[in-house]
Design an enzyme around this catalytic site. Structure first.
Site, PDB file in Angstrom:
ATOM      1  N   LYS A 220       0.748  -1.261  -0.062  1.00  0.00           N
ATOM      2  CA  LYS A 220       0.056   0.021  -0.038  1.00  0.00           C
ATOM      3  C   LYS A 220       0.706   1.324  -0.065  1.00  0.00           C
ATOM      4  O   LYS A 220       2.042   1.365  -0.107  1.00  0.00           O
ATOM      5  CB  LYS A 220      -0.858   0.033   1.216  1.00  0.00           C
TER       6      LYS A 220
HETATM    7  C1  LIG Z   1      -9.284  -2.170  -1.767  1.00  0.00           C
HETATM    8  C2  LIG Z   1      -8.733  -2.961  -1.086  1.00  0.00           C
HETATM    9  N1  LIG Z   1      -9.465  -3.317   0.055  1.00  0.00           N
HETATM   10  C3  LIG Z   1      -9.316  -4.194   1.050  1.00  0.00           C
HETATM   11  C4  LIG Z   1      -7.978  -4.652   1.180  1.00  0.00           C
HETATM   12  C5  LIG Z   1      -7.510  -5.570   2.284  1.00  0.00           C
HETATM   13  O1  LIG Z   1      -6.341  -5.207   2.759  1.00  0.00           O
HETATM   14  P1  LIG Z   1      -5.503  -6.124   3.879  1.00  0.00           P
HETATM   15  O2  LIG Z   1      -4.539  -6.745   3.245  1.00  0.00           O
HETATM   16  O3  LIG Z   1      -4.996  -5.013   4.752  1.00  0.00           O
HETATM   17  O4  LIG Z   1      -6.452  -6.811   4.647  1.00  0.00           O
HETATM   18  C6  LIG Z   1      -6.992  -4.377   0.145  1.00  0.00           C
HETATM   19  C7  LIG Z   1      -5.607  -5.259  -0.164  1.00  0.00           C
HETATM   20  O5  LIG Z   1      -5.114  -5.304  -1.088  1.00  0.00           O
HETATM   21  C8  LIG Z   1      -7.680  -3.804  -0.967  1.00  0.00           C
HETATM   22  O6  LIG Z   1      -6.665  -3.588  -2.040  1.00  0.00           O
END
Ligand SMILES: Cc1ncc(COP(=O)(O)O)c(C=O)c1O
Length: 441
Positions: A220
């Site tokens: 991210k």
């Molecule tokens: C748009 C979106 N929402 C939620 C998530 C979930 O994030 P996490 O990996 O921190 O659970 C991601 C992860 O790639 C994402 O790109």
């Protein structure tokens, strides 16, 4: 035995003192951490030598609660609150957790519907279903974010929330979405996983809707390996998100006390962030604007140097100044041309890729969410689908959002790195121009 000899009655204590004992977490763990940073080999050796020979006073307390020292997680929450501009912020261990905590804080559950875009990482929609609610999938537009023009027709008597996802760095159309939500009495959960630090019309993403959910996973904008945050201006929603994120209730001022207000306590899970992630997240949040400035500068340089042959258009950015600028998306006229352009750009060394290729499975695209499309359930209760009469369930199909598939199939996505030099940007733009000239002119 005479009771007068008991310590409780003034007699001598049986155990005079215990310890001091070494803490469980010592130099070995610190050396493992140092090992993860690729320092210059000479420096690495020096640091290891210093640690091995240092006088160890005490190891760290890696649990955020009951911490004798100021908690790094609490400091990260405070820094995030300042960065995003909300009244409250809760650290959790991922954005997936943040989304569940947000939906649960809003009281979303069996029989409810939540509107999600057809282009997002699967977690946005999967967490709706894991909260026993029904995801309703809606097209994206040229911004590659939720199309506000398609939201109202997806709203039913069961709809509880809209989830705009600020996809690949770019803000969704928050003014139009907030307007619909306001008129229809719906909550807005912003999924800011891919655009941390971005903004829309002067407000940071995650501070516009009812609740914001952030990811700090490795890929991210700002990162801590794993990690997430839940932001809101609503104290009650914050309290309920805390209840969900820590069923051990370590977060409560009086941990085992009865409910302070009805709806505060319910059976939750454990999404607590550890102090290790908190420490990294804190440093990253402090660097966020510097990192964002790097992304924006690189993207502007590359985009500014791209020639505009007929047949080329760019993804619509709803707010240039607020774009987190982690990628540049070009649209070409058809999927086959797009495939050829991507291969040619990759051969030039341009960090380009496709978003959707009909032959490649990818859980960023609704078409591959068979868990949802085929209404799979984890248990015999058949939830979330069994909570709604069959004829009232959404009609899912693999071609239900044709605009999403068309746009994604015509997208060339150029990855931006915030470290790119002016020379790197010039070279990337030259590679793109070379390919576009050969294919479009
Ligand atoms: C748009 C979106 N929402 C939620 C998530 C979930 O994030 P996490 O990996 O921190 O659970 C991601 C992860 O790639 C994402 O790109």
């Amino acid at each position: 035995m005479r009771s007068g000899s008991l310590a409780i009655n003034g007699g001598p204590r049986a155990v005079e003192s215990l310890g001091p004992f070494p803490t469980k977490i010592g130099k070995e763990e610190l050396l493992e951490l140092v090992d993860m940073w690729e320092l210059d080999p000479g420096d690495q050796q020096k640091v290891r030598h210093i640690i091995r020979n240092a006088t160890m006073v005490k190891g760290p307390h890696l649990f955020r609660y009951y911490n004798p020292k100021p908690s790094k997680v609490a400091a990260a929450e405070s820094a995030m609150r300042d960065l995003i501009g909300t009244e409250y912020c809760l650290a959790v261990n991922s954005c997936t957790s943040a989304l569940v905590a947000a939906y649960r804080a809003l009281g979303i559950g069996a029989g409810d519907e939540v509107i999600v875009p057809g282009y997002t990482f699967f977690a946005t929609a999967a967490t709706v279903a894991s909260c026993n609610a029904i995801p309703v999938i809606v097209d994206v537009d040229e911004s590659l974010c939720l199309d506000p023009g398609k939201i109202e027709e997806a709203i039913t008597k069961r709809t509880r929330a809209i989830v705009p996802v600020h996809m690949r760095g770019a803000p969704a159309q928050m003014d139009a979405i907030m307007d619909i939500a306001g008129r229809k009495g719906l909550a807005v959960v912003e999924d800011v996983a891919q655009a941390g630090g971005g903004s829309f019309k002067g407000k940071r993403l995650g501070s516009i809707g009812t609740i914001g959910c952030f990811s700090f996973d490795y890929y991210k904008v700002i990162v801590s390996g794993e990690g997430g945050f839940v932001t809101t201006d609503d104290e009650w929603l914050h309290t309920r998100a805390q209840s969900w994120h820590d069923c051990a209730a370590c977060w409560r001022p009086d941990r085992f006390a009865k409910e302070r207000k009805e709806g505060e306590l319910f059976c939750g899970e454990n999404y607590r962030m550890s102090e290790l992630e908190g420490a990294v997240a804190l440093a990253q949040i402090r660097k966020a604007d510097r990192i964002l400035a790097g992304y924006r500068q690189a993207k502007n340089r590359i985009k500014g140097a791209i020639e505009r042959p007929p047949g080329l258009s760019f993804r619509r950015i709803t707010d240039q100044a607020g774009d987190a600028a982690v990628c540049l998306v070009l649209f070409l006229s058809n999927a086959e041309l797009t495939r050829r352009a991507i291969l040619a750009m990759q051969a030039e060394g341009v960090p380009a890729g496709g978003i959707y290729d009909s032959k490649v499975r990818d859980w960023h695209i609704f078409k591959y969410w068979e868990h949802i499309l085929d209404k799979k359930a984890v248990a015999r209760d058949g939830l979330p689908w069994s909570a709604v009469p069959k004829n009232e369930l959404p009609k899912y199909s693999r071609d239900m959002c044709p605009r999403t598939l068309d746009l994604l199939g015509r997208s060339v996505m150029v990855d931006i790195d915030y470290n790119y030099s002016e020379q790197d940007c010039r070279a990337i733009a030259a590679g793109i121009n070379k390919v576009l000239q050969a294919l479009l002119m």
